[in-house]
Design a protein around this motif. Sequence first.
Motif, PDB file in Angstrom:
ATOM      1  N   GLN A 166       0.836  -1.204   0.000  1.00 23.32           N
ATOM      2  CA  GLN A 166       0.000   0.000   0.000  1.00 23.32           C
ATOM      3  C   GLN A 166       0.871   1.254   0.000  1.00 23.32           C
ATOM      4  O   GLN A 166       0.592   2.222  -0.727  1.00 23.32           O
ATOM      5  N   TYR A 167       1.931   1.246   0.794  1.00 24.09           N
ATOM      6  CA  TYR A 167       2.868   2.370   0.796  1.00 24.09           C
ATOM      7  C   TYR A 167       3.498   2.539  -0.591  1.00 24.09           C
ATOM      8  O   TYR A 167       3.580   3.661  -1.125  1.00 24.09           O
ATOM      9  N   ILE A 168       3.967   1.444  -1.178  1.00 24.72           N
ATOM     10  CA  ILE A 168       4.631   1.501  -2.489  1.00 24.72           C
ATOM     11  C   ILE A 168       3.659   1.992  -3.558  1.00 24.72           C
ATOM     12  O   ILE A 168       3.991   2.865  -4.378  1.00 24.72           O
ATOM     13  N   PHE A 169       2.446   1.442  -3.565  1.00 27.85           N
ATOM     14  CA  PHE A 169       1.459   1.860  -4.561  1.00 27.85           C
ATOM     15  C   PHE A 169       1.119   3.342  -4.409  1.00 27.85           C
ATOM     16  O   PHE A 169       1.045   4.088  -5.393  1.00 27.85           O
ATOM     17  N   ALA A 170       0.901   3.779  -3.175  1.00 25.20           N
ATOM     18  CA  ALA A 170       0.533   5.183  -2.944  1.00 25.20           C
ATOM     19  C   ALA A 170       1.634   6.116  -3.430  1.00 25.20           C
ATOM     20  O   ALA A 170       1.372   7.132  -4.094  1.00 25.20           O
ATOM     21  N   ARG A 171       2.849   5.786  -3.104  1.00 29.18           N
ATOM     22  CA  ARG A 171       3.982   6.639  -3.491  1.00 29.18           C
ATOM     23  C   ARG A 171       4.061   6.800  -5.006  1.00 29.18           C
ATOM     24  O   ARG A 171       4.246   7.918  -5.521  1.00 29.18           O
ATOM     25  N   HIS A 172       3.900   5.706  -5.734  1.00 30.59           N
ATOM     26  CA  HIS A 172       4.143   5.761  -7.169  1.00 30.59           C
ATOM     27  C   HIS A 172       2.899   6.138  -7.970  1.00 30.59           C
ATOM     28  O   HIS A 172       3.020   6.693  -9.065  1.00 30.59           O
ATOM     29  N   VAL A 173       1.712   5.876  -7.447  1.00 34.14           N
ATOM     30  CA  VAL A 173       0.514   6.411  -8.104  1.00 34.14           C
ATOM     31  C   VAL A 173       0.494   7.935  -7.959  1.00 34.14           C
ATOM     32  O   VAL A 173       0.136   8.651  -8.903  1.00 34.14           O
ATOM     33  N   ASN A 174       0.919   8.442  -6.805  1.00 35.51           N
ATOM     34  CA  ASN A 174       1.050   9.892  -6.654  1.00 35.51           C
ATOM     35  C   ASN A 174       2.011  10.463  -7.688  1.00 35.51           C
ATOM     36  O   ASN A 174       1.731  11.495  -8.321  1.00 35.51           O
ATOM     37  N   SER A 175       3.157   9.820  -7.862  1.00 37.32           N
ATOM     38  CA  SER A 175       4.131  10.295  -8.848  1.00 37.32           C
ATOM     39  C   SER A 175       3.564  10.256 -10.261  1.00 37.32           C
ATOM     40  O   SER A 175       3.814  11.158 -11.065  1.00 37.32           O
ATOM     41  N   LEU A 176       2.791   9.220 -10.565  1.00 39.53           N
ATOM     42  CA  LEU A 176       2.180   9.117 -11.885  1.00 39.53           C
ATOM     43  C   LEU A 176       1.177  10.251 -12.113  1.00 39.53           C
ATOM     44  O   LEU A 176       1.161  10.876 -13.191  1.00 39.53           O
ATOM     45  N   LEU A 177       0.354  10.546 -11.132  1.00 33.95           N
ATOM     46  CA  LEU A 177      -0.629  11.631 -11.271  1.00 33.95           C
ATOM     47  C   LEU A 177       0.063  12.984 -11.440  1.00 33.95           C
ATOM     48  O   LEU A 177      -0.369  13.819 -12.244  1.00 33.95           O
TER      49      LEU A 177
END
Length: 543
Positions: free
Chosen positions: A269-280
């Motif tokens: 969840q931490y990894i997904f949140a970090r990189h989905v934020n970067s993608l957005l």
Amino acid sequence: MESPTHRRVGVCTPGLPGVPHSREDQTHHRTGERVRSTTEHREIEIKFRIPADLIINIGDILASTHHIGEPLDHRSMDATYYDTASLSLIRWGVTLRRRSGGGDDGWHMKLPLRYSDAGAPAHGMDEIHVDGTASLIPSPLVSIASPLIRRQELVPVARVVTERSPYLVRDDQGEILVEVVDDWVALEGFDIDRPPATRFHEVEVELVADSKQAQRVARSIASALRDAGAQPSTVSKAASAVGRRAGDPPDVPIISPPATDRPAVDALQYIFARHVNSLLEADVAVRRGLPDSAHRLHVECRRLFSILQTFAPILDPDTVAFLCEELSWVSAELGEVRNAEFQSARLSAMTEDPAAREFIAQALDARVQATRSGALAALRSDRHGFLLEDLIIMVAEPPVTVDGFAPAKKTLRRCIGLSWRKLSSAVGAAHARGDDALWHKIRRRAERTAFAMDSVAPILGPEYSELAASLRAASDSLRDEQDSAISVEWLRDMSASAPGAIGFCLGALASEISRGDAAPRSAFTEEWPSMDRHARSLKLVRR
């Protein structure tokens, strides 16, 4: 082109807070309304709230710092702020308003600097101003906001009336260094969640010049304000107007790295949140047309793809397959932009013949524009909008199997170890002048493994980032080799339609590039034993 059989993963209804709408609903201007120009500037400011029982005179504050404030005309400004019903923009740190009376009438959007540059400082904002009299939200601003609001409607959420007294601070040569504004602010929220106070006093100290002297002056004024009792603040006027919900987390919250003994699902969840934020953030940058933004978003798509592939052993296989397919589609569209921009710069610099250079520039500039148009069309499609919603759902509810509830340290290391062993097997089968397809596979596996190692480094330790950096450096030369192959292909295509002398020059350049040696592959092979020992020290390889 959008697939007619596009399907969604998970329960992802359009019913996110707010009213779904067509993207075109808010992008027209009425007949007779005037939209002149769109401009941008970077705003670096220090903001203070003045307690109700405190009286501050800005002239006295400036005098105490040995600066003279040049007062400007008083301004009465009236702004209406727009957001979704769930305050999506404000929760992301973005504001959108229509304002009059400030000398810059029109529409204003403010975005944190992270939407411009990866790794940008936390303070400061970029402001986009659309000058004109349009009463509907201008299409450039709707497009920029789209990744953050998706299909929610933008509606008026607050009105802010400001009585402003501005002051300029100049240096000895008359250059403006800093602007200080003394604001009395009246608020009106359009929701039942009204703020506790409807009026407050605020002072902003904004850098005008980009110089160390301006920074010193701003710091001295800020220090004097603090000494006088002013309270530093990061809360925007819009956030104050809409009340406590402005402090709620964004759709993809910032999550701290979990301890290694926590379940692996917490780490994902931490990894997904970090990189989905970067993608957005990169998505927003592309819509703004910022330099290198298409490549940045391409990399973020590849990164999320790699993370999903690496941790697939503990994720739902259907979800992984679907999301990887969609990320590959977006990545391919953006990869075409990256290739066109890169080859345009590279090939123009590689020839000394002016006529050939001009021919290359014209041919590839057209290709750059065409690929950018194609990428923007993909980003504006419903298919891409659905993908963003699915990624946000993935953050909220990581699609793990039962193995995802085992301790993070052992589980993450096992997944990365599997990826490393697949890479090692491919490297062991390769020869410097061997199969091109195998070396392409090695490059992709090396990229995937490096991305995954970087993602777990905040959890498992910096040594994973160190190995990822070594792997990335060794594989970059393989990317250069692929770029050379594309250069040869494109030069030969252009030479077929070029006039005689130019065509000969392009063909000769293609032949020169194609004679490249096996040095990149040899370099990777030579570096491999050192990287493999590092992997063994991390227990990624069974002894």
